[in-house]
Design a protein around this motif. Structure first.
Motif, mmCIF file in Angstrom:
data_model
loop_
_atom_site.group_PDB
_atom_site.id
_atom_site.type_symbol
_atom_site.label_atom_id
_atom_site.label_comp_id
_atom_site.label_asym_id
_atom_site.label_seq_id
_atom_site.Cartn_x
_atom_site.Cartn_y
_atom_site.Cartn_z
ATOM 1 N N PHE A 132 0.829 -1.200 0.000
ATOM 2 C CA PHE A 132 0.000 0.000 0.000
ATOM 3 C C PHE A 132 0.865 1.253 0.000
ATOM 4 O O PHE A 132 0.625 2.190 -0.768
ATOM 5 C CB PHE A 132 -0.949 0.036 1.201
ATOM 6 C CG PHE A 132 -1.721 1.323 1.272
ATOM 7 C CD1 PHE A 132 -2.864 1.496 0.520
ATOM 8 C CD2 PHE A 132 -1.278 2.374 2.066
ATOM 9 C CE1 PHE A 132 -3.565 2.693 0.558
ATOM 10 C CE2 PHE A 132 -1.975 3.565 2.111
ATOM 11 C CZ PHE A 132 -3.115 3.728 1.359
ATOM 12 N N SER A 133 1.876 1.278 0.842
ATOM 13 C CA SER A 133 2.746 2.451 0.935
ATOM 14 C C SER A 133 3.471 2.715 -0.380
ATOM 15 O O SER A 133 3.506 3.848 -0.866
ATOM 16 C CB SER A 133 3.759 2.270 2.064
ATOM 17 O OG SER A 133 3.102 2.119 3.294
ATOM 18 N N ALA A 134 4.046 1.674 -0.952
ATOM 19 C CA ALA A 134 4.804 1.845 -2.188
ATOM 20 C C ALA A 134 3.902 2.213 -3.361
ATOM 21 O O ALA A 134 4.209 3.137 -4.129
ATOM 22 C CB ALA A 134 5.589 0.566 -2.499
ATOM 23 N N LEU A 135 2.800 1.514 -3.508
ATOM 24 C CA LEU A 135 1.913 1.783 -4.648
ATOM 25 C C LEU A 135 1.221 3.135 -4.539
ATOM 26 O O LEU A 135 1.068 3.835 -5.539
ATOM 27 C CB LEU A 135 0.889 0.655 -4.803
ATOM 28 C CG LEU A 135 1.477 -0.705 -5.204
ATOM 29 C CD1 LEU A 135 0.394 -1.769 -5.232
ATOM 30 C CD2 LEU A 135 2.186 -0.614 -6.547
ATOM 31 N N SER A 136 0.820 3.519 -3.341
ATOM 32 C CA SER A 136 0.199 4.836 -3.194
ATOM 33 C C SER A 136 1.241 5.937 -3.417
ATOM 34 O O SER A 136 0.924 6.990 -3.981
ATOM 35 C CB SER A 136 -0.482 4.983 -1.841
ATOM 36 O OG SER A 136 0.441 4.856 -0.783
ATOM 37 N N TYR A 137 2.495 5.700 -3.022
ATOM 38 C CA TYR A 137 3.559 6.664 -3.289
ATOM 39 C C TYR A 137 3.743 6.838 -4.798
ATOM 40 O O TYR A 137 3.839 7.967 -5.295
ATOM 41 C CB TYR A 137 4.871 6.221 -2.645
ATOM 42 C CG TYR A 137 5.992 7.197 -2.857
ATOM 43 C CD1 TYR A 137 6.110 8.326 -2.064
ATOM 44 C CD2 TYR A 137 6.941 6.993 -3.866
ATOM 45 C CE1 TYR A 137 7.138 9.238 -2.257
ATOM 46 C CE2 TYR A 137 7.971 7.894 -4.060
ATOM 47 C CZ TYR A 137 8.062 9.009 -3.260
ATOM 48 O OH TYR A 137 9.076 9.914 -3.465
ATOM 49 N N LEU A 138 3.773 5.728 -5.528
ATOM 50 C CA LEU A 138 3.908 5.803 -6.987
ATOM 51 C C LEU A 138 2.732 6.540 -7.615
ATOM 52 O O LEU A 138 2.912 7.311 -8.563
ATOM 53 C CB LEU A 138 4.052 4.400 -7.578
ATOM 54 C CG LEU A 138 5.348 3.674 -7.250
ATOM 55 C CD1 LEU A 138 5.307 2.238 -7.759
ATOM 56 C CD2 LEU A 138 6.531 4.426 -7.828
#
Length: 154
Positions: A132-138
């Motif tokens: 979630f953190s990585a994909l929302s950051y992207l």
């Protein structure tokens, strides 16, 4: 049951404050008349929809369940402690957000909450928090939203 009601009320209050805050965002003279207000308003609508869905779930569960005895006093105190703990944890997240960066702070924040509420599911909790953190950051990077990088070099 009482915790769910408190969450619904708090979510509606936060959404109302959030919508008020979006009215303070300045409008641009050129370009899209909605400008930078579109995404925050969309988040506010999603917040209200989440509160509505939780309220609907509470209402359906209440109709389906037979009347039960009132919960013991210790259950009410436990609810208060859980809400207080989540509030303190959220405040700590806000405090370290800039220093640690979006990905690291959000991963730690989500993992700790999921570890508390979904015990014994370490792999699922860890994967969910990291993804979630990585994909929302992207997604935010694609939308040209500047988020703090913190400890990470990218």
């Amino acid at each position: 049951m009482m915790t769910d009601r408190v969450i619904v009320v708090c979510t509606v209050i936060v959404a109302a404050i959030y919508f008020y805050a979006t009215t303070l965002i300045p409008s641009l003279e050129i370009g899209d008349p909605l400008g930078p207000k579109a995404f925050p308003r969309l988040l506010g609508v999603a917040l209200l929809m989440s509160a509505g869905l939780l309220a609907l779930e509470i209402w359906k569960e209440r109709k389906a369940r037979a009347p039960q005895a009132a919960p013991a006093g210790s259950e009410g105190m436990r609810t208060i402690w859980v809400i207080a703990g989540v509030s303190v944890w959220t405040a700590a997240y806000y405090i370290v957000f800039e220093k640690l960066g979006y990905i690291v702070a959000t991963t730690i924040y989500l993992f700790a909450l999921m570890a508390w509420f979904h015990r014994d599911k370490w792999l699922a909790n860890g994967l969910t928090a990291v993804l979630f953190s990585a994909l929302s950051y992207l997604m935010f990077v694609k939308l040209d939203v500047n988020l703090p990088k913190g400890l990470l070099p990218f």
